[in-house]
Design a protein around this motif. Structure first.
Motif, short mmCIF file in Angstrom:
data_model
loop_
_atom_site.label_atom_id
_atom_site.label_comp_id
_atom_site.label_asym_id
_atom_site.label_seq_id
_atom_site.Cartn_x
_atom_site.Cartn_y
_atom_site.Cartn_z
N CYS A 94 0.82 -1.21 0.00
CA CYS A 94 0.00 0.00 0.00
C CYS A 94 0.86 1.27 0.00
CB CYS A 94 -0.93 0.00 1.21
SG CYS A 94 -2.28 -1.20 1.09
N PRO A 142 -6.72 3.34 1.77
CA PRO A 142 -6.50 1.93 1.42
C PRO A 142 -6.24 1.01 2.61
CG PRO A 142 -5.26 3.37 -0.05
CD PRO A 142 -5.79 4.23 1.05
N PRO A 315 -7.55 -2.65 -0.22
CA PRO A 315 -6.58 -1.88 -1.01
C PRO A 315 -6.80 -2.04 -2.52
CG PRO A 315 -5.47 -3.01 0.77
CD PRO A 315 -6.87 -3.53 0.76
#
Length: 410
Positions: A94, A142, A315
């Motif tokens: 991420c 996310p 995500p």
């Protein structure tokens, strides 16, 4: 400690536990992909909490029964093996994806939440933001779903200490240990529930993310681990009915709890007690029992995949609009669901399983593995701090409207 059927035979992972995990992750995923279909699928998190409380309490009590004490070191090593590797990989992915595809205006909030998630304080990060008027809408990021993992990790830190204190009190005053443990955990569970109900009435956002307002859900599972096990085929029809009623309670909550200001309050009892009913019932062999369905290989496989799928699906949902430059439409969402399951399966096979069940010759290397884990977490934190420090804010309008956000991204 006197032998307890609940400790010796009920704390291991059973088919109905895996089936509950499949139900829980199904609720969460459907809620995130198609919130109109399951408008309160966030109750899947409550199912996970009860299951965790049941399993962890049983594990700790088995330890105390076998060795005369709770072995904290071994307990935390098992938790590190189970949780940390996959979580760090997702957080690292991420962080990299943020720098590669997200607008610069999103860097700081995204990376700050990556750091909060890596430190397992994401729930308190969101709780704090919910008190700031300009952030009160809790715009999705996310890694926002790591809030529930943060609550769970905090539970893992505090719950064993509570059990150790109860065991000490039992020895100190010459009482039966399981009775004292049940009393201590019961008081903590009731206190948390009362606090959660009161806080929900005052500030539902704060209550939603508060560890203290959520601890009672773990506590219900923990108390269930102390209950006497059902021997043999006793109460078969009652247990089969309990399974149906428990699943119906979870489904009703996921479909109808659309007023988020009431959750988690008194109504959180519905999915929590529904989950407890399914665990209590076990796998009864009776007419109309759901045991054959729970034992199906696809159900068990999906339940086993629940942790990795929980980590990866959000995500993937969040970053896709940045990559495509537009919101994800229905066909894209179907494709993303398939991709999420595939990525989760690969993550479980190549990241989660090797650390959770190392080969015998590798187990002696756990001190080294712990050092690697701590070093990896520190490196991730350093990268996030450095990057967010130079990212800064811009006057550019945030691009998060591209994402199909929900109210809280659990």
């Amino acid at each position: 400690m006197p032998s307890s059927p609940a400790v010796t035979s009920r704390a291991s992972v059973r088919p109905e536990i895996q089936a509950l995990r499949a139900v829980a992750i199904g609720c969460v995923v459907l809620y995130h992909f198609w919130p109109a279909v399951l408008p309160a699928g966030f109750v899947g998190v409550d199912v996970f909490f009860v299951v965790s409380g049941f399993l962890i309490t049983g594990l700790l009590l088995r330890d105390a029964e076998r060795f005369g004490r709770v072995r904290l070191r071994d307990f935390y090593v098992r938790r590190i093996r189970r949780i940390l590797p996959a979580a760090l990989v997702v957080l690292s992915a991420c962080a990299v994806a943020t720098l590669l595809v997200a607008p610069r205006v999103e860097w700081r909030p995204f990376l700050q939440q990556v750091l909060s998630s890596a430190l397992y304080v994401q729930n308190w990060h969101l709780a704090r933001d919910s008190q700031i008027p300009r952030r009160a809408d809790l715009e999705s990021t996310p890694v926002q779903h790591f809030w529930s993992l943060s609550v769970e990790e905090q539970f893992y830190l505090l719950w064993p200490l509570l059990i150790i204190a109860a065991l000490w009190l039992a020895v100190r005053f010459g009482r039966r240990r399981l009775v004292v443990v049940a009393a201590v955990l019961g008081v903590a569970t009731v206190a948390s529930y009362v606090h959660g109900v009161a806080l929900t009435a005052q500030d539902h956002n704060l209550a939603y993310f508060s560890t203290f307002a959520r601890a009672w859900e773990f506590g219900v599972g923990g108390l269930l681990a102390l209950a006497p096990a059902i021997v043999g085929e006793r109460l078969r029809r009652t247990r089969a009915l309990a399974t149906w009623l428990g699943l119906a309670a979870i489904a009703a909550a996921a479909l109808t709890f659309t007023d988020h200001e009431l959750f988690p309050g008194v109504i959180a009892l519905v999915p929590v007690l529904g989950t407890a009913a399914v665990i209590w019932a076990g796998m009864p062999r009776a007419a109309l029992s759901l045991a054959p369905v729970a034992a199906l290989r696809p159900v068990q496989w999906f339940g086993d995949l629940s942790y990795s799928l929980y980590l990866w699906h959000w995500p993937i949902i969040m970053f896709t609009p940045f990559i495509l430059g537009r919101p994800s439409e229905a066909p894209v969402m179907v494709l993303l669901l398939v991709i999420s399951i595939a990525v989760a399966a690969a993550s479980k096979r190549w990241i989660e399983d090797p650390f959770r069940r190392p080969a015998p010759r590798e187990r002696v290397r756990m001190p080294r593995a712990r050092r690697i884990g701590v070093a990896s977490a520190a490196a991730l934190a350093a990268v996030v701090l450095l990057t967010s420090g130079v990212a800064g804010y811009t006057v550019e309008k945030p691009h998060s409207q591209l994402c199909r956000s929900t109210d809280d991204g659990d």
